[in-house]
Motif scaffolding. Structure first.
Motif, mmCIF file in Angstrom:
data_model
loop_
_atom_site.group_PDB
_atom_site.id
_atom_site.type_symbol
_atom_site.label_atom_id
_atom_site.label_comp_id
_atom_site.label_asym_id
_atom_site.label_seq_id
_atom_site.Cartn_x
_atom_site.Cartn_y
_atom_site.Cartn_z
ATOM 1 N N CYS A 84 0.060 -8.936 -5.535
ATOM 2 C CA CYS A 84 -1.187 -8.246 -5.268
ATOM 3 C C CYS A 84 -1.817 -8.641 -3.671
ATOM 4 O O CYS A 84 -1.397 -8.113 -2.849
ATOM 5 C CB CYS A 84 -2.006 -9.026 -6.317
ATOM 6 N N LEU A 85 -2.894 -9.429 -3.709
ATOM 7 C CA LEU A 85 -3.517 -9.744 -2.496
ATOM 8 C C LEU A 85 -2.195 -10.199 -1.502
ATOM 9 O O LEU A 85 -2.138 -10.149 -0.237
ATOM 10 C CB LEU A 85 -4.311 -10.995 -2.382
ATOM 11 N N GLY A 86 -1.562 -10.860 -2.274
ATOM 12 C CA GLY A 86 -0.231 -11.532 -1.390
ATOM 13 C C GLY A 86 0.698 -10.510 -0.613
ATOM 14 O O GLY A 86 1.064 -10.389 0.615
ATOM 15 N N ALA A 87 0.885 -9.345 -1.580
ATOM 16 C CA ALA A 87 1.273 -7.996 -0.928
ATOM 17 C C ALA A 87 0.689 -7.501 0.251
ATOM 18 O O ALA A 87 1.485 -6.881 1.194
ATOM 19 C CB ALA A 87 2.096 -7.079 -2.217
ATOM 20 N N GLN A 88 -0.528 -7.228 0.110
ATOM 21 C CA GLN A 88 -1.294 -6.662 1.061
ATOM 22 C C GLN A 88 -1.264 -7.738 2.368
ATOM 23 O O GLN A 88 -1.257 -6.997 3.451
ATOM 24 C CB GLN A 88 -2.754 -6.490 0.557
ATOM 25 N N LEU A 89 -1.537 -8.849 2.395
ATOM 26 C CA LEU A 89 -1.332 -9.770 3.592
ATOM 27 C C LEU A 89 -0.087 -9.704 4.305
ATOM 28 O O LEU A 89 0.102 -9.527 5.248
ATOM 29 C CB LEU A 89 -1.426 -11.306 2.989
ATOM 30 N N LEU A 90 1.117 -9.792 3.267
ATOM 31 C CA LEU A 90 2.226 -9.255 3.935
ATOM 32 C C LEU A 90 2.456 -8.002 4.513
ATOM 33 O O LEU A 90 3.127 -7.854 5.817
ATOM 34 C CB LEU A 90 3.451 -9.337 2.897
ATOM 35 N N ALA A 91 2.058 -6.896 4.010
ATOM 36 C CA ALA A 91 1.917 -5.798 4.545
ATOM 37 C C ALA A 91 1.396 -5.958 6.292
ATOM 38 O O ALA A 91 1.729 -5.418 7.222
ATOM 39 C CB ALA A 91 1.282 -4.545 4.193
ATOM 40 N N VAL A 92 0.143 -6.480 6.341
ATOM 41 C CA VAL A 92 -0.595 -6.782 7.418
ATOM 42 C C VAL A 92 0.082 -7.563 8.522
ATOM 43 O O VAL A 92 0.407 -7.268 9.682
ATOM 44 C CB VAL A 92 -1.923 -7.138 7.334
ATOM 45 N N ALA A 93 0.962 -8.575 8.001
ATOM 46 C CA ALA A 93 1.584 -9.403 8.552
ATOM 47 C C ALA A 93 2.993 -8.863 9.241
ATOM 48 O O ALA A 93 3.300 -9.356 10.536
ATOM 49 C CB ALA A 93 2.272 -10.889 7.884
ATOM 50 N N THR A 94 3.391 -7.993 8.499
ATOM 51 C CA THR A 94 4.680 -7.315 9.109
ATOM 52 C C THR A 94 4.608 -5.968 9.850
ATOM 53 O O THR A 94 5.531 -5.230 10.234
ATOM 54 C CB THR A 94 5.674 -7.063 7.979
ATOM 55 N N GLY A 95 3.405 -5.745 10.288
ATOM 56 C CA GLY A 95 2.931 -4.191 10.705
ATOM 57 C C GLY A 95 2.684 -3.301 10.043
ATOM 58 O O GLY A 95 2.545 -2.131 10.670
ATOM 59 N N GLY A 96 2.388 -3.391 8.909
ATOM 60 C CA GLY A 96 1.478 -2.463 7.921
ATOM 61 C C GLY A 96 0.099 -2.570 8.072
ATOM 62 O O GLY A 96 -0.498 -3.214 8.736
ATOM 63 N N ARG A 97 -0.539 -2.000 6.870
ATOM 64 C CA ARG A 97 -2.008 -2.443 6.941
ATOM 65 C C ARG A 97 -2.394 -2.437 5.332
ATOM 66 O O ARG A 97 -1.592 -2.160 4.479
ATOM 67 C CB ARG A 97 -2.576 -1.055 7.556
ATOM 68 N N ALA A 98 -3.767 -2.865 5.093
ATOM 69 C CA ALA A 98 -4.029 -3.048 3.802
ATOM 70 C C ALA A 98 -5.592 -2.345 3.864
ATOM 71 O O ALA A 98 -6.153 -2.200 5.104
ATOM 72 C CB ALA A 98 -4.395 -4.526 3.552
ATOM 73 N N PHE A 99 -5.971 -1.735 2.726
ATOM 74 C CA PHE A 99 -7.138 -0.925 2.817
ATOM 75 C C PHE A 99 -7.873 -0.593 1.345
ATOM 76 O O PHE A 99 -7.008 -1.022 0.334
ATOM 77 C CB PHE A 99 -6.892 0.658 3.453
ATOM 78 N N THR A 100 -8.839 -0.395 1.182
ATOM 79 C CA THR A 100 -9.704 0.009 -0.005
ATOM 80 C C THR A 100 -8.960 1.334 -0.758
ATOM 81 O O THR A 100 -8.677 2.194 -0.087
ATOM 82 C CB THR A 100 -11.220 0.383 0.028
ATOM 83 N N GLY A 101 -8.318 0.985 -2.033
ATOM 84 C CA GLY A 101 -7.634 2.026 -2.582
ATOM 85 C C GLY A 101 -8.530 3.377 -2.840
ATOM 86 O O GLY A 101 -9.669 3.155 -2.855
ATOM 87 N N ASP A 102 -7.677 4.472 -2.805
ATOM 88 C CA ASP A 102 -8.616 5.762 -2.891
ATOM 89 C C ASP A 102 -8.412 6.370 -4.475
ATOM 90 O O ASP A 102 -9.078 7.268 -4.660
ATOM 91 C CB ASP A 102 -7.913 6.934 -2.194
ATOM 92 N N SER A 103 -8.083 5.403 -5.190
ATOM 93 C CA SER A 103 -8.081 5.867 -6.710
ATOM 94 C C SER A 103 -8.763 4.758 -7.655
ATOM 95 O O SER A 103 -8.338 4.743 -9.064
ATOM 96 C CB SER A 103 -6.400 5.978 -7.425
ATOM 97 N N GLU A 133 -0.276 -0.165 3.139
ATOM 98 C CA GLU A 133 0.863 0.613 3.687
ATOM 99 C C GLU A 133 1.864 -0.247 4.143
ATOM 100 O O GLU A 133 1.559 -0.876 5.099
ATOM 101 C CB GLU A 133 0.344 1.500 4.826
ATOM 102 N N PRO A 134 2.969 -0.097 3.561
ATOM 103 C CA PRO A 134 4.260 -1.371 4.130
ATOM 104 C C PRO A 134 4.478 -0.903 5.454
ATOM 105 O O PRO A 134 4.249 0.146 6.129
ATOM 106 C CB PRO A 134 5.306 -0.939 3.449
ATOM 107 N N PRO A 135 5.231 -1.826 6.088
ATOM 108 C CA PRO A 135 5.468 -1.817 7.660
ATOM 109 C C PRO A 135 6.523 -0.811 7.871
ATOM 110 O O PRO A 135 7.295 -0.328 6.830
ATOM 111 C CB PRO A 135 6.038 -3.252 7.912
ATOM 112 N N PRO A 136 6.777 -0.320 9.023
ATOM 113 C CA PRO A 136 7.840 0.936 9.315
ATOM 114 C C PRO A 136 9.345 0.004 9.020
ATOM 115 O O PRO A 136 9.335 -1.287 9.257
ATOM 116 C CB PRO A 136 7.859 0.787 10.874
ATOM 117 N N GLY A 137 10.065 0.654 8.303
ATOM 118 C CA GLY A 137 11.385 0.095 7.817
ATOM 119 C C GLY A 137 11.372 -0.371 6.624
ATOM 120 O O GLY A 137 12.334 -0.828 5.896
ATOM 121 N N ALA A 138 10.326 -0.413 5.874
ATOM 122 C CA ALA A 138 10.311 -1.274 4.612
ATOM 123 C C ALA A 138 10.790 -0.197 3.535
ATOM 124 O O ALA A 138 10.726 1.026 3.742
ATOM 125 C CB ALA A 138 8.810 -1.488 4.193
#
Length: 220
Positions: A84-103, A133-138
């Motif tokens: 959850c939040l951990g996954a979003q933090l990981l996305a940011v940490a590895t070159g992806g991003r986190a954002f408010t969901g659109d659903s 959004e996962p990082p490139p290559g995920a």
């Protein structure tokens, strides 16, 4: 060595994780990441990064030390399960991003369709309104009808749902999230009734955690 658990609340609700780790002969060490308490990268055999009420994008400045630590852990090839939040933090940490969901808010038991053995397809407890959004290559591994649910990047597995929670733990989440539930117009009695229906045993969450634990390097 133990598995480090990075918590974003004072008393993490991890009944399923505790039970399955004990069954696999693995011990847990909990860190109060919400207070800036973070493990040394070489002190544990693996990490689990939990969810929380914080936002990986709105609270970026406060969470930056943890984001940097996660980036280093992945660079070191440390086995990591981010939830959850951990996954979003990981996305940011590895070159992806986190954002408010659109659903909107995705809460309760959701159906997750997976393209991989880990995580397995099935019904999982979920509570979130942010996404990532996962990082490139995920490798994207699973989705629901509303959101991306799982991806893998190098040594890390990220999941948006909550395999670590049992029903009692999820009830506790509902108890403290009244404002958010009201904001999204959730029928809370109906939600509580839904999650009270017995699920197959082992649950999808138990199977996921068992599979992840089984994939950790063997102890010397």
């Amino acid at each position: 060595m133990t598995i480090a658990v990075l918590s974003h609340v004072p008393e993490p609700l991890i009944a399923v994780l505790r039970e399955r780790a004990a069954a696999a002969g693995r011990e847990l060490t909990v860190y109060a990441a919400y207070r800036g308490e973070l493990p040394e990268r070489d002190a544990h055999e693996a990490w689990v990064v939990l969810g929380g009420a914080q936002s990986a994008h709105a609270d970026r400045a406060t969470l930056q030390p943890e984001i940097d630590t996660l980036a280093g852990a992945v660079d070191d090839g440390l086995p990591l399960l981010a939830i959850c939040l951990g996954a979003q933090l990981l996305a940011v940490a590895t070159g992806g991003r986190a954002f408010t969901g659109d659903s909107g808010l995705e809460a309760g038991l959701i159906e997750v369709s997976s393209t991989a053995a880990q995580p397995p397809s099935g019904r999982y407890l979920s509570f979130h309104s942010d996404s990532m959004e996962p990082p490139p290559g995920a490798e994207r591994l699973a989705k629901s009808d509303r959101y991306l649910q799982a991806w893998r990047y190098r040594s890390a597995l990220a999941v948006q749902f909550h395999p670590e929670l049992d029903v009692t733990g999820f009830e506790a989440v509902l108890d403290v999230e009244e404002d958010k539930l009201a904001h999204f117009g959730v029928d809370v009695p109906a939600l509580r009734a839904e999650i009270a229906v017995p699920q197959p045993s082992p649950s999808a969450g138990e199977r996921l955690i068992d599979s992840w634990l089984a994939g950790l390097p063997a102890r010397p």
